[in-house]
Scaffold this motif. Structure first.
Motif, short mmCIF file in Angstrom:
data_model
loop_
_atom_site.label_atom_id
_atom_site.label_comp_id
_atom_site.label_asym_id
_atom_site.label_seq_id
_atom_site.Cartn_x
_atom_site.Cartn_y
_atom_site.Cartn_z
N GLU A 138 -24.00 92.84 -57.01
CA GLU A 138 -26.13 92.48 -57.78
C GLU A 138 -27.14 93.18 -57.07
O GLU A 138 -27.60 93.21 -58.97
CB GLU A 138 -26.03 90.62 -56.72
CG GLU A 138 -27.17 90.15 -57.34
CD GLU A 138 -26.88 89.00 -57.23
OE1 GLU A 138 -27.93 87.87 -56.76
OE2 GLU A 138 -26.24 87.85 -56.88
N GLN A 139 -27.15 93.35 -56.51
CA GLN A 139 -28.06 94.36 -57.10
C GLN A 139 -28.51 96.01 -57.43
O GLN A 139 -29.06 95.86 -57.75
CB GLN A 139 -28.62 95.26 -55.02
CG GLN A 139 -29.59 96.05 -54.56
CD GLN A 139 -29.44 96.28 -53.19
OE1 GLN A 139 -28.48 96.02 -51.81
NE2 GLN A 139 -30.56 96.85 -52.44
N ALA A 140 -26.90 96.33 -57.46
CA ALA A 140 -27.77 97.42 -58.41
C ALA A 140 -27.24 97.28 -59.55
O ALA A 140 -27.88 97.76 -60.15
CB ALA A 140 -25.84 98.26 -57.96
N CYS A 141 -26.86 96.25 -60.16
CA CYS A 141 -27.09 95.39 -61.97
C CYS A 141 -28.56 94.96 -61.82
O CYS A 141 -29.30 95.66 -63.26
CB CYS A 141 -25.82 94.63 -62.24
SG CYS A 141 -24.47 94.51 -61.98
N GLN A 142 -29.08 95.11 -61.07
CA GLN A 142 -30.31 94.49 -61.37
C GLN A 142 -31.12 95.71 -60.96
O GLN A 142 -32.26 95.92 -61.47
CB GLN A 142 -31.28 93.21 -59.63
CG GLN A 142 -30.48 91.47 -60.14
CD GLN A 142 -30.83 91.14 -58.64
OE1 GLN A 142 -30.98 91.85 -57.13
NE2 GLN A 142 -30.42 89.84 -58.59
N GLU A 143 -31.09 96.34 -60.05
CA GLU A 143 -32.14 98.37 -60.17
C GLU A 143 -31.51 98.49 -61.78
O GLU A 143 -32.51 99.38 -61.51
CB GLU A 143 -31.33 98.48 -58.86
CG GLU A 143 -31.86 98.17 -57.51
CD GLU A 143 -31.40 99.07 -56.25
OE1 GLU A 143 -30.96 99.95 -57.01
OE2 GLU A 143 -31.38 98.65 -55.17
#
Length: 619
Positions: A407-412
């Protein structure tokens, strides 16, 4: 793991008050030995030179105290652990016991417990005596006649259904299954090995000395009792006779004498004796045929001494259950350690669901196999189920962590890719005729770039769905402000935008379903793995138990035949029931119903809660 002690240490201390206790330092040494152990103990009257033989087995001149006076030196039971000379990856544990019949101690009950502990802990028992095997020598082995009062096979109330007082000897007959091999070492033997003028072997000499007399009077019964006990309890018997090793005046310096100063016949007998002990002494096992490690030997010693100190009689079944509980808990910890360490090294986050699942299955399989190699008598499947639950819980943590990292990687990534669009918006780049078309072109390129980026993890479509929904107001605003488009064109574009969002929502839902399906497949595979490992373990334990029963049956058949040949029909008839019971035991036993089914039921009761939660959450 491969322990080699420089000198012996006291394992079981015998206090001045006759109280037995286990030395914690010795337990710490045993705790480090994960290898299977061959345990050789020696017993005999005090001042009969037991320690000399133990030093020879250790390959040392000094170690166990020999003593050169009439005073007994060894108190309690001393232990020396060394790498086994002929069995790789095994440890030889030598136990030198306090001399029996010490006049200074004068405590026969204490002697009995030392003798019983030597039997309970060893896989080969050496009885050391001087002179000849005559009636006096056998009477000195009086402790063997008391073993049935000092050791129990089954826990109270665990007798077989239908057991009556007439079956009082039934448990005694079980000793043959669990007692060590027996070696009688006769020191200072001066006779010729002949019986009625016929040369005989050392073993034949022993068997002749154990021959029973016919008759029912008290004198005959007293004569037969120690012989009958040795025959019943120790079916695997060997004998070695040793002439005097040196001149009498040199005997006090035996440990310092060079081998050139010892008699050739004594050295030859000693070499044969040592080779027999090295090559024929089996690994120490417990009830059920499970091999014992050094750590387990320490648990056995503590359990037996604790039972004796409390005033109770050591019970083989209780000791096994106590050890099984401790060892199975340790096996669970070893299994979860294998799984955690393996997963931590193998998985890089964010991971694909397929990659994470494959690693999970691989390390779960290895964890279950490690557990099975260390566990025993997990008859209900409780401990395997516990391991499965712990693995499931850790897998759930990894799944959650994988989602968070994804989730964090995709958002970034989306923030990075959408930065140029945000800048154009800020500069009013799209606020002109044809601006909506330019915006859609940039947004579609962003989506294409996002999808092309590798290693986004399991939340890619869901996070993209959230991102596009969040940008819907922005998109609609640019569309409505675009003066190049007619009203009906704007409606068509808006409808096309809604369809694209629904398609993205469908992909996000499909992604969730794939995760849920993969988790359910993981659970099915996990269940199959547990059944496979449990079935293999159950078969292994059943085979060991049957081999144990087969050895007991063979020894009983041999003894039965000898009794018949020598005319002891009444004793042979009594043994016939034991033989039939052993045959019945060997003919029954179904791996599935007796061993696997309880594991299946336990596994179903302890269904993985994390999978229920995860599946519901995803669907």
């Amino acid at each position: 793991n491969n322990i080699s002690m420089a000198a012996p240490i006291c394992l079981i201390e015998n206090g001045e008050d006759g109280k037995l206790s286990v030395n914690s330092q010795a337990l710490e040494i045993l705790e480090q030995i994960q290898q299977s152990v061959v345990v050789v103990s020696i017993v005999g009257l005090y001042r009969t030179g037991k320690s000399y033989f133990m030093n020879k087995l250790a390959g040392k001149r000094k170690g166990f105290a020999l003593g050169s006076t009439i005073q007994s030196h060894t108190k309690g039971i001393w232990m020396w652990c060394i790498p086994h000379p002929t069995k790789p990856d095994h440890t030889l544990v030598l136990l030198d016991t306090e001399g029996l019949g010490d006049v200074e101690k004068g405590d026969q009950k204490n002697d009995c417990w030392i003798f019983a502990l030597a039997i309970l802990l060893s896989s080969t028992l050496i009885y050391n005596s001087r002179g000849t095997i005559d009636n006096n020598a056998l009477e000195n082995l009086q402790y063997v006649t008391e073993l049935t009062d000092l050791i129990k096979v089954k826990a109270p109330g665990k007798s077989s259904p239908g057991t009556s007082d007439d079956d009082i000897d039934e448990e005694d007959s079980q000793f043959v299954r669990y007692f060590p091999n027996f070696v009688w070492a006769v020191r200072d033997f001066t006779l010729e090995l002949k019986i009625e003028g016929r040369p005989v072997t050392e073993d034949e000499y022993l068997e002749h000395a154990l021959t029973l007399k016919k008759g029912t009077n008290r004198k005959v019964s007293d004569y037969n009792l120690p012989r009958q006990c040795i025959r019943n309890f120790f079916p695997l018997r060997r004998c070695f006779v040793f002439g005097s090793p040196a001149a009498p005046d040199a005997m006090t310096r035996l440990e310092t004498l060079d081998e050139r100063d010892l008699s050739a016949s004594f050295l030859e007998a000693t070499q044969r004796f040592c080779q027999h002990v090295f090559n024929q002494s089996p690994v120490k096992t417990i009830k059920g045929g499970h091999p014992v490690s050094g750590r387990m030997l320490g648990i056995l010693a503590s359990t037996y001494v604790g039972t004796i100190s409390s005033g109770d009689v050591p019970c083989l079944e209780n000791a096994v259950l106590t050890m099984a509980q401790i060892e199975n808990q340790a096996a669970v910890q070893e299994g979860i350690k294998v799984y955690k360490e393996g997963m931590d090294k193998a998985v890089t986050f964010p991971a694909s669901l397929e990659g994470l699942s494959q690693q999970h299955r691989h390390w779960e399989k290895l964890a279950l196999e490690r557990f099975a190699s260390k566990s025993f008598k997990d008859d209900s499947g409780q401990h395997m189920s516990n391991l499965g639950s712990k693995i499931g819980q850790h897998y759930a943590i990894l799944l959650d962590h994988n989602e968070q990292v994804s989730e964090q990687a995709c958002q970034e990534l989306l923030a990075q890719l959408s930065a140029p669009i945000a800048k154009k918006l800020e500069e009013g780049f799209y606020a002109k005729p044809g601006g909506y078309e330019l915006y859609c072109k940039d947004r579609d390129a962003l989506v294409a770039q996002f999808r092309a980026e590798p290693n986004k993890g399991v939340k890619a479509e869901e996070i993209l769905d959230q991102f596009l929904k969040m940008k819907e107001v922005e998109s609609r605003s640019i569309l409505q402000a675009d003066q190049k488009l007619a009203e009906n064109e704007k409606q068509i574009a808006a409808e096309k935008q809604r369809a694209a969002l629904l398609e993205q929502q469908r992909k996000a839902e499909e992604e969730k379903c794939l995760v849920a399906e993969r988790l359910l497949e993981d659970e099915r595979e996990s269940h199959k793995q547990k059944l496979r490992v449990a079935e293999e373990k159950a078969q292994q334990e059943l085979d060991s138990s049957r081999q144990e029963a087969q050895r007991a049956l063979q020894s009983k058949l041999k003894e039965h035949e000898e009794l018949l040949q020598k005319g002891f029909q009444d004793k042979a008839d009594l043994m016939e029931k034991e033989i039939q019971n052993l045959k019945a035991e060997l003919s029954k036993g179904n791996v599935w119903t007796d061993y696997i089914l309880p594991v299946v039921k336990e596994g179903l009761k302890a269904a993985s809660a994390f999978l229920k939660y995860k599946s519901i959450k995803k669907l």
